[in-house]
Design a protein around this motif. Sequence first.
Motif, short mmCIF file in Angstrom:
data_model
loop_
_atom_site.label_atom_id
_atom_site.label_comp_id
_atom_site.label_asym_id
_atom_site.label_seq_id
_atom_site.Cartn_x
_atom_site.Cartn_y
_atom_site.Cartn_z
N ASP A 1 0.83 -1.21 0.00
CA ASP A 1 0.00 0.00 0.00
C ASP A 1 0.87 1.27 0.00
O ASP A 1 1.73 1.43 0.87
N ARG B 1 1.39 -8.96 -3.39
CA ARG B 1 1.12 -7.94 -2.37
C ARG B 1 1.70 -8.37 -1.03
O ARG B 1 1.41 -9.47 -0.54
N ASN C 1 -2.48 2.73 -6.42
CA ASN C 1 -2.96 1.95 -5.28
C ASN C 1 -4.19 1.14 -5.67
O ASN C 1 -4.31 -0.03 -5.34
N TYR D 1 -5.76 -1.65 -3.45
CA TYR D 1 -5.82 -0.98 -2.15
C TYR D 1 -6.89 0.11 -2.19
O TYR D 1 -6.80 1.04 -2.99
#
Length: 306
Positions: A176, A222, A298, A303
């Motif tokens: 993030d 991620r 993002n 995110y």
Amino acid sequence: MTDLVYIMGHGYSGSTLLTFLLGSHPRIATIGELGIAPRGKTPTPQEYFCSCQTPILECDFWQRVTRGMEERGQPFDIWDSDLDFRHNGGGLSDIVLRAVQRGPALETIRSAALQVLPAASREMRRILARIEALVETVLGIQGRGVFLDSSKRPERAVFMSRVPSFRMKVIHLVRDGRAVSWSSMKNLGIGPEEAARSWVADNQGSEHARRYFDPERWLTLRYEDLCAHPDETLTGVYDFIGVPAKNGIHDFRNFEHHIIGNRMRLASTSEIRLDERWKEALTREQMGIIERHVTPLNRKYGYGRL
Ligand SMILES: [Zn+2]
């Protein structure tokens, strides 16, 4: 052919943890970041410790690497490993080699420039030959078939993809943008604007580098997923790399390793825990500035809003 896996991504995206986890697999060899020499991080070699907790010059493993490199005709000094793409004469050649991946046009310009700048092109070949020798040496010493390089910089991976003997795969490790910006602010003492821009620039660089790799050789991972579901996520990563799944390597501190990188290499805990302090620590104003920059990318990585 040599199987090489490259971790790409911003500095505060969890690459050290991923390096330790993957490096504990019996088929994967690693020394961490190939491009980063310890020099500059501490004033003397005596103060720089290998992840095995030995001063770097006294570490047995690095002494074997030094001998192995010499046998391959590549004098090697871990304190000054000479693995960076730069031209000592400076000038245009240095600029061409060091320019970071910022746009799709850069590699085209770089290729053209390398043809008219024989010194830069020689230097590129010289460093790639050193990297190739080091990879072979480390694989030989550790007796493993896959080499993991966690150097992170996108342009390095593009350079290395030119080595005919390397069969490369890239793990683009993302985290993030708000969390990474907060880490950069805290660790580097920079403001939210600069921190956010650096995250955007690095990830855009990675997205541009992507065009040099076939889709099946590229994995976007991620960091949050790795922390939330380590076993499941690692199983997917092993599958991508092409090594058998292996459970229970969370205690990676118990495995022998000789890794160069950030301070985490010396920590004694192998706890996997996601640091979410940024959610409380960032002021409303800082969050606003950061989100203005990071939100589009993002979103691409999934995110959302807090
Ligand atoms: Zn060591």
